[in-house]
Design a protein around this motif. Structure first.
Motif, PDB file in Angstrom:
ATOM      1  N   HIS A   5       0.868  -1.175   0.000  1.00  0.00           N
ATOM      2  CA  HIS A   5       0.000   0.000   0.000  1.00  0.00           C
ATOM      3  C   HIS A   5       0.911   1.233   0.000  1.00  0.00           C
ATOM      4  N   LEU A   6       0.904   1.993  -1.093  1.00  0.00           N
ATOM      5  CA  LEU A   6       1.821   3.114  -1.254  1.00  0.00           C
ATOM      6  C   LEU A   6       1.137   4.427  -0.890  1.00  0.00           C
ATOM      7  N   LEU A   7       1.856   5.283  -0.204  1.00  0.00           N
ATOM      8  CA  LEU A   7       1.379   6.605   0.160  1.00  0.00           C
ATOM      9  C   LEU A   7       2.341   7.631  -0.420  1.00  0.00           C
ATOM     10  N   ILE A   8       1.840   8.471  -1.343  1.00  0.00           N
ATOM     11  CA  ILE A   8       2.674   9.476  -2.008  1.00  0.00           C
ATOM     12  C   ILE A   8       2.414  10.825  -1.350  1.00  0.00           C
ATOM     13  N   SER A  38      -2.678  -0.897  -3.427  1.00  0.00           N
ATOM     14  CA  SER A  38      -3.312   0.414  -3.522  1.00  0.00           C
ATOM     15  C   SER A  38      -2.268   1.515  -3.497  1.00  0.00           C
ATOM     16  N   ILE A  39      -2.647   2.675  -4.044  1.00  0.00           N
ATOM     17  CA  ILE A  39      -1.804   3.870  -4.040  1.00  0.00           C
ATOM     18  C   ILE A  39      -2.656   5.048  -3.594  1.00  0.00           C
ATOM     19  N   ILE A  40      -2.194   5.778  -2.604  1.00  0.00           N
ATOM     20  CA  ILE A  40      -2.874   6.988  -2.153  1.00  0.00           C
ATOM     21  C   ILE A  40      -1.975   8.171  -2.487  1.00  0.00           C
ATOM     22  N   ILE A  41      -2.498   9.095  -3.297  1.00  0.00           N
ATOM     23  CA  ILE A  41      -1.734  10.289  -3.649  1.00  0.00           C
ATOM     24  C   ILE A  41      -2.250  11.448  -2.817  1.00  0.00           C
ATOM     25  N   GLU A  42      -1.519  11.798  -1.767  1.00  0.00           N
ATOM     26  CA  GLU A  42      -1.906  12.902  -0.888  1.00  0.00           C
ATOM     27  C   GLU A  42      -1.441  14.248  -1.437  1.00  0.00           C
ATOM     28  N   GLU A  43      -0.291  14.242  -2.077  1.00  0.00           N
ATOM     29  CA  GLU A  43       0.315  15.475  -2.580  1.00  0.00           C
ATOM     30  C   GLU A  43      -0.374  15.930  -3.866  1.00  0.00           C
ATOM     31  N   THR A  62      -5.876  -0.157  -6.821  1.00  0.00           N
ATOM     32  CA  THR A  62      -6.775   0.922  -6.454  1.00  0.00           C
ATOM     33  C   THR A  62      -5.968   2.203  -6.260  1.00  0.00           C
ATOM     34  N   LEU A  63      -6.333   3.249  -7.000  1.00  0.00           N
ATOM     35  CA  LEU A  63      -5.640   4.541  -6.901  1.00  0.00           C
ATOM     36  C   LEU A  63      -6.574   5.569  -6.270  1.00  0.00           C
ATOM     37  N   PHE A  64      -6.151   6.159  -5.171  1.00  0.00           N
ATOM     38  CA  PHE A  64      -6.930   7.177  -4.479  1.00  0.00           C
ATOM     39  C   PHE A  64      -6.322   8.557  -4.725  1.00  0.00           C
ATOM     40  N   THR A  65      -7.168   9.528  -5.002  1.00  0.00           N
ATOM     41  CA  THR A  65      -6.737  10.922  -5.015  1.00  0.00           C
ATOM     42  C   THR A  65      -7.245  11.590  -3.739  1.00  0.00           C
ATOM     43  N   CYS A  66      -6.593  12.675  -3.348  1.00  0.00           N
ATOM     44  CA  CYS A  66      -6.962  13.370  -2.113  1.00  0.00           C
ATOM     45  C   CYS A  66      -7.204  14.852  -2.394  1.00  0.00           C
TER      46      CYS A  66
END
Length: 201
Positions: A5-8, A38-43, A62-66
């Motif tokens: 699970h990646l957090l950018i 999954s990948i969460i792009i916080e930036e 699963t790719l999440f945008t924030c």
């Protein structure tokens, strides 16, 4: 099946090369797509190539945008090409209303039971109350035991003054976690060609 699970959290670029996700920030890192869940792009200052988006879909990532508050506000889900998808869709549409209500009843009952177990695990009071409420759920939950149980659950968990509408760190954390779990559940449903946007109630 991916497990990472990646957090950018920093500016950069996401691309693909030889079935590897390439993350370019201060340094360049490559991760096998098959390892990613999954990948969460916080930036906000992160660019993603179209090829990377396509490969994420192919590998069921699963790719999440924030948003600017770093709360998930969108999710990329893949289209499935399985031959049984149309058959499953027809089956879902054919379910009778009473059947859908019984499914929703079972979901609500299990949710209340799980909340009770969580309270027990944390050595909190209220588990018996949640178990009692779970026994009063009718077909389709017309008496709204889910909402009533949720209110009681959070008060047992965080105190009698707590509400899910307050602007607090606890609620922000809960919303963040729920958004991620919701996306992962949707991904799993799509993986078996069940369409998560169809309500069962």
């Amino acid at each position: 099946m991916g497990w990472r699970h990646l957090l950018i959290r920093k500016p950069g670029k996401l691309s693909v090369r030889y079935n590897q996700l390439v993350i370019e920030q201060e340094e360049k890192v490559s991760i096998p797509l098959e390892d990613i869940c999954s990948i969460i792009i916080e930036e906000q200052a992160v660019s993603v190539t179209a090829a990377a988006l396509s490969k994420m879909a192919e590998h069921n990532i699963t790719l999440f945008t924030c948003d600017q508050k770093r709360l998930p506000n969108g999710v990329l889900q893949p289209f499935q090409k399985h031959s049984r998808q149309v058959g499953v869709l027809h089956m879902q549409y054919a379910y009778s209303k009473p059947f859908k209500k019984r499914i929703w009843q079972r979901i609500v009952i299990q949710k209340l039971i799980n909340q009770g177990k969580c309270l027990e695990f944390l050595n909190k009071e209220g588990a018996d109350d949640l178990y009692r409420i779970s026994k009063t759920v009718d077909s389709g939950d017309s008496n709204n035991r889910e909402a009533y149980g949720a209110k009681k659950y959070f008060q047992y968990l965080f105190g009698s003054e707590f509400t899910r509408r307050s602007d607090s760190v606890v609620n922000a954390s809960l919303n963040y976690g729920y958004a991620i779990m919701r996306g992962l559940v949707a991904r799993s449903l799509v993986g078996v060609t069940i369409q998560p946007h169809h309500k069962v109630s």
